[in-house]
Design a protein around this motif. Structure first.
Motif, PDB file in Angstrom:
ATOM      1  N   LEU A  67      12.662   2.060  59.549  1.00  0.00           N
ATOM      2  CA  LEU A  67      12.760   3.355  60.218  1.00  0.00           C
ATOM      3  C   LEU A  67      14.122   4.010  60.034  1.00  0.00           C
ATOM      4  CD1 LEU A  67      11.068   2.513  63.664  1.00  0.00           C
ATOM      5  CD2 LEU A  67      10.052   3.765  61.739  1.00  0.00           C
ATOM      6  N   ASN A  68      15.060   3.278  59.431  1.00  0.00           N
ATOM      7  CA  ASN A  68      16.444   3.745  59.443  1.00  0.00           C
ATOM      8  C   ASN A  68      16.928   4.270  58.096  1.00  0.00           C
ATOM      9  OD1 ASN A  68      18.404   4.186  61.374  1.00  0.00           O
ATOM     10  ND2 ASN A  68      19.647   2.439  60.717  1.00  0.00           N
ATOM     11  N   ASN A  69      15.997   4.729  57.256  1.00  0.00           N
ATOM     12  CA  ASN A  69      16.399   5.232  55.951  1.00  0.00           C
ATOM     13  C   ASN A  69      17.307   6.451  56.050  1.00  0.00           C
ATOM     14  OD1 ASN A  69      14.977   3.265  54.621  1.00  0.00           O
ATOM     15  ND2 ASN A  69      13.138   4.504  54.359  1.00  0.00           N
ATOM     16  N   ARG A  70      17.141   7.243  57.104  1.00  0.00           N
ATOM     17  CA  ARG A  70      17.943   8.455  57.251  1.00  0.00           C
ATOM     18  C   ARG A  70      19.435   8.117  57.280  1.00  0.00           C
ATOM     19  NH1 ARG A  70      16.468  13.534  56.593  1.00  0.00           N
ATOM     20  NH2 ARG A  70      14.722  13.373  58.035  1.00  0.00           N
ATOM     21  N   ALA A  71      19.824   7.127  58.075  1.00  0.00           N
ATOM     22  CA  ALA A  71      21.235   6.744  58.143  1.00  0.00           C
ATOM     23  C   ALA A  71      21.679   6.038  56.872  1.00  0.00           C
ATOM     24  CB  ALA A  71      21.465   5.841  59.358  1.00  0.00           C
ATOM     25  N   GLU A  72      20.823   5.191  56.319  1.00  0.00           N
ATOM     26  CA  GLU A  72      21.184   4.465  55.099  1.00  0.00           C
ATOM     27  C   GLU A  72      21.406   5.429  53.936  1.00  0.00           C
ATOM     28  OE1 GLU A  72      18.050   1.684  54.578  1.00  0.00           O
ATOM     29  OE2 GLU A  72      18.691   0.384  56.234  1.00  0.00           O
ATOM     30  N   ASN A  73      20.566   6.445  53.817  1.00  0.00           N
ATOM     31  CA  ASN A  73      20.735   7.422  52.743  1.00  0.00           C
ATOM     32  C   ASN A  73      22.028   8.215  52.902  1.00  0.00           C
ATOM     33  OD1 ASN A  73      18.302   6.656  51.626  1.00  0.00           O
ATOM     34  ND2 ASN A  73      17.137   8.313  52.567  1.00  0.00           N
ATOM     35  N   SER A  74      22.458   8.395  54.147  1.00  0.00           N
ATOM     36  CA  SER A  74      23.679   9.157  54.406  1.00  0.00           C
ATOM     37  C   SER A  74      24.917   8.423  53.914  1.00  0.00           C
ATOM     38  CB  SER A  74      23.798   9.451  55.906  1.00  0.00           C
ATOM     39  OG  SER A  74      24.897  10.285  56.171  1.00  0.00           O
ATOM     40  N   HIS A  75      24.804   7.108  53.688  1.00  0.00           N
ATOM     41  CA  HIS A  75      25.935   6.339  53.157  1.00  0.00           C
ATOM     42  C   HIS A  75      26.156   6.590  51.671  1.00  0.00           C
ATOM     43  CE1 HIS A  75      26.820   4.007  56.715  1.00  0.00           C
ATOM     44  NE2 HIS A  75      25.610   3.486  56.771  1.00  0.00           N
ATOM     45  N   GLN A  76      25.159   7.094  50.962  1.00  0.00           N
ATOM     46  CA  GLN A  76      25.236   7.154  49.498  1.00  0.00           C
ATOM     47  C   GLN A  76      26.395   8.000  48.976  1.00  0.00           C
ATOM     48  OE1 GLN A  76      21.339   8.219  48.029  1.00  0.00           O
ATOM     49  NE2 GLN A  76      20.384   6.370  48.854  1.00  0.00           N
ATOM     50  N   PRO A  77      26.639   9.217  49.509  1.00  0.00           N
ATOM     51  CA  PRO A  77      27.803   9.967  49.020  1.00  0.00           C
ATOM     52  C   PRO A  77      29.127   9.233  49.256  1.00  0.00           C
ATOM     53  CG  PRO A  77      26.309  11.424  50.195  1.00  0.00           C
ATOM     54  CD  PRO A  77      25.828  10.026  50.454  1.00  0.00           C
ATOM     55  N   THR A  78      29.207   8.484  50.348  1.00  0.00           N
ATOM     56  CA  THR A  78      30.420   7.711  50.616  1.00  0.00           C
ATOM     57  C   THR A  78      30.606   6.625  49.574  1.00  0.00           C
ATOM     58  OG1 THR A  78      30.289   8.128  52.997  1.00  0.00           O
ATOM     59  CG2 THR A  78      31.598   6.230  52.292  1.00  0.00           C
ATOM     60  N   ARG A  79      29.517   5.950  49.216  1.00  0.00           N
ATOM     61  CA  ARG A  79      29.580   4.917  48.188  1.00  0.00           C
ATOM     62  C   ARG A  79      30.013   5.523  46.847  1.00  0.00           C
ATOM     63  NH1 ARG A  79      30.331   0.210  50.581  1.00  0.00           N
ATOM     64  NH2 ARG A  79      28.472  -0.731  51.521  1.00  0.00           N
ATOM     65  N   GLN A  80      29.522   6.705  46.556  1.00  0.00           N
ATOM     66  CA  GLN A  80      29.909   7.379  45.318  1.00  0.00           C
ATOM     67  C   GLN A  80      31.402   7.654  45.295  1.00  0.00           C
ATOM     68  OE1 GLN A  80      28.591  11.482  44.839  1.00  0.00           O
ATOM     69  NE2 GLN A  80      28.174  11.144  42.665  1.00  0.00           N
ATOM     70  N   ARG A  81      31.939   8.156  46.394  1.00  0.00           N
ATOM     71  CA  ARG A  81      33.379   8.424  46.460  1.00  0.00           C
ATOM     72  C   ARG A  81      34.188   7.139  46.440  1.00  0.00           C
ATOM     73  NH1 ARG A  81      35.050  13.673  47.229  1.00  0.00           N
ATOM     74  NH2 ARG A  81      37.013  12.719  46.580  1.00  0.00           N
ATOM     75  N   GLU A  82      33.687   6.107  47.076  1.00  0.00           N
ATOM     76  CA  GLU A  82      34.382   4.820  47.066  1.00  0.00           C
ATOM     77  C   GLU A  82      34.553   4.307  45.638  1.00  0.00           C
ATOM     78  OE1 GLU A  82      33.984   0.488  49.325  1.00  0.00           O
ATOM     79  OE2 GLU A  82      32.183   1.669  48.909  1.00  0.00           O
ATOM     80  N   ARG A  83      33.508   4.444  44.822  1.00  0.00           N
ATOM     81  CA  ARG A  83      33.602   4.017  43.425  1.00  0.00           C
ATOM     82  C   ARG A  83      34.567   4.907  42.652  1.00  0.00           C
ATOM     83  NH1 ARG A  83      27.962   3.440  44.280  1.00  0.00           N
ATOM     84  NH2 ARG A  83      27.584   5.494  43.341  1.00  0.00           N
ATOM     85  N   ALA A  84      34.483   6.218  42.865  1.00  0.00           N
ATOM     86  CA  ALA A  84      35.358   7.145  42.146  1.00  0.00           C
ATOM     87  C   ALA A  84      36.824   6.903  42.493  1.00  0.00           C
ATOM     88  CB  ALA A  84      34.969   8.584  42.471  1.00  0.00           C
ATOM     89  N   MET A  85      37.085   6.537  43.738  1.00  0.00           N
ATOM     90  CA  MET A  85      38.461   6.306  44.188  1.00  0.00           C
ATOM     91  C   MET A  85      38.931   4.880  43.919  1.00  0.00           C
ATOM     92  SD  MET A  85      37.984   8.371  47.801  1.00  0.00           S
ATOM     93  CE  MET A  85      39.650   8.195  48.453  1.00  0.00           C
ATOM     94  N   LYS A  86      38.030   4.064  43.314  1.00  0.00           N
ATOM     95  CA  LYS A  86      38.318   2.657  43.035  1.00  0.00           C
ATOM     96  C   LYS A  86      38.688   1.894  44.306  1.00  0.00           C
ATOM     97  CE  LYS A  86      39.700   3.324  38.220  1.00  0.00           C
ATOM     98  NZ  LYS A  86      39.267   4.731  38.132  1.00  0.00           N
ATOM     99  N   GLY A  87      37.950   2.176  45.350  1.00  0.00           N
ATOM    100  CA  GLY A  87      38.137   1.503  46.619  1.00  0.00           C
ATOM    101  C   GLY A  87      39.073   2.264  47.542  1.00  0.00           C
ATOM    102  N   PHE A  88      38.962   1.943  48.828  1.00  0.00           N
ATOM    103  CA  PHE A  88      39.827   2.551  49.831  1.00  0.00           C
ATOM    104  C   PHE A  88      41.075   1.702  50.020  1.00  0.00           C
ATOM    105  CE2 PHE A  88      35.469   3.933  51.261  1.00  0.00           C
ATOM    106  CZ  PHE A  88      35.619   5.256  50.880  1.00  0.00           C
ATOM    107  N   ARG A  89      42.169   2.343  50.423  1.00  0.00           N
ATOM    108  CA  ARG A  89      43.463   1.657  50.460  1.00  0.00           C
ATOM    109  C   ARG A  89      43.871   1.172  51.851  1.00  0.00           C
ATOM    110  NH1 ARG A  89      42.169   2.092  45.927  1.00  0.00           N
ATOM    111  NH2 ARG A  89      43.328   2.936  44.159  1.00  0.00           N
TER     112      ARG A  89
END
Length: 245
Positions: free
Chosen positions: A168-190
């Protein structure tokens, strides 16, 4: 969708900045909308004839990003009555942390919070923060089957219906995807503080420019984006949509 423009908001002050508002606003938009580094934005601006260093872009994003995100959030309707909560593991400077996120049934991000653990104290802290920030109480809370959610729910909002089900929680899980994309682009958070500050601004700005085009026609999508760009111009203090930076 956003049906129109509201008036009366106060634009941030650009006093002391030698670059025009249009340049600052455009750089902040580029950084929080697309997975670009500060150096890549410096290059994009150079191609348009604007000489600005990546360090200047970084300072602009740090100074104005959260203010612009807050301005956009003030334009949003009240949160829906069905909240989806989820937590994901993130690596920050090599250490395991947890990113907690809440969205309503429309996918609007209500809040994000980086915490060290996911024990009973973590969702309890997040629940209380949500209630204080939104000034509202949901009808239903949807989570995965993490048991600490149940304990926190019974203590903080026992009158609210709690549905614990992974599917039932796909709505919140899908909302993480843009964050994961930025995390990869930034090579991780500092750092924890830097991650919290970035995601607080990012979660307010990025969704504003993502009106889910697969749900509307191309002409409606363009009309919707025109409205959203006009709202961005009002929030940031840009007097007109520029053709160049």
């Amino acid at each position: 969708m956003l049906g129109g423009l509201s008036v009366g908001s106060v634009s941030p002050s650009y006093k002391g900045h030698r670059y025009p508002v249009e340049v600052i606003s455009h750089c902040v938009w580029l950084y929080f909308r697309f997975p670009l580094s500060f150096r890549e934005i410096e290059e994009l601006m150079l191609e348009r004839g604007v000489l600005v260093s990546h360090e200047t872009v970084r300072r602009w994003c740090g100074k104005f990003g959260q203010a612009h995100a807050n301005g956009l959030r003030r334009r949003q309707p009240r949160p829906g009555d069905k909240w989806h909560l989820d937590e994901v593991l993130v690596k920050i400077n090599g250490e395991r942390k947890y990113l907690w996120r809440a969205v309503d049934q429309e996918g609007t991000v209500l809040d994000i919070l980086v915490q060290n653990r996911r024990d009973a104290a973590a969702p309890r802290r997040f629940f209380r923060r949500l209630l204080k920030k939104t000034c509202s109480v949901p009808r239903v809370v949807v989570t995965d089957k993490l048991r600490s959610y149940g304990a926190a729910h019974r203590e903080v909002m026992p009158s609210v219906e709690h549905r614990a089900h992974k599917g039932l929680n796909n709505r919140a899980e899908n909302s993480h995807q843009p964050t994961r994309q930025r995390e990869r682009a930034m090579k991780g958070f500092r750092s924890v503080g830097g991650t919290q500050r970035f995601l607080a601004a990012f979660s307010g700005i990025s969704p504003h420019f993502r009106p889910r085009p697969h749900l509307i026609t191309a002409s409606d999508y363009r009309a919707e984006m025109t409205v959203r760009f006009a709202i961005w111009d009002q929030i940031t203090g840009v007097t007109g949509r520029p053709t160049t930076a």
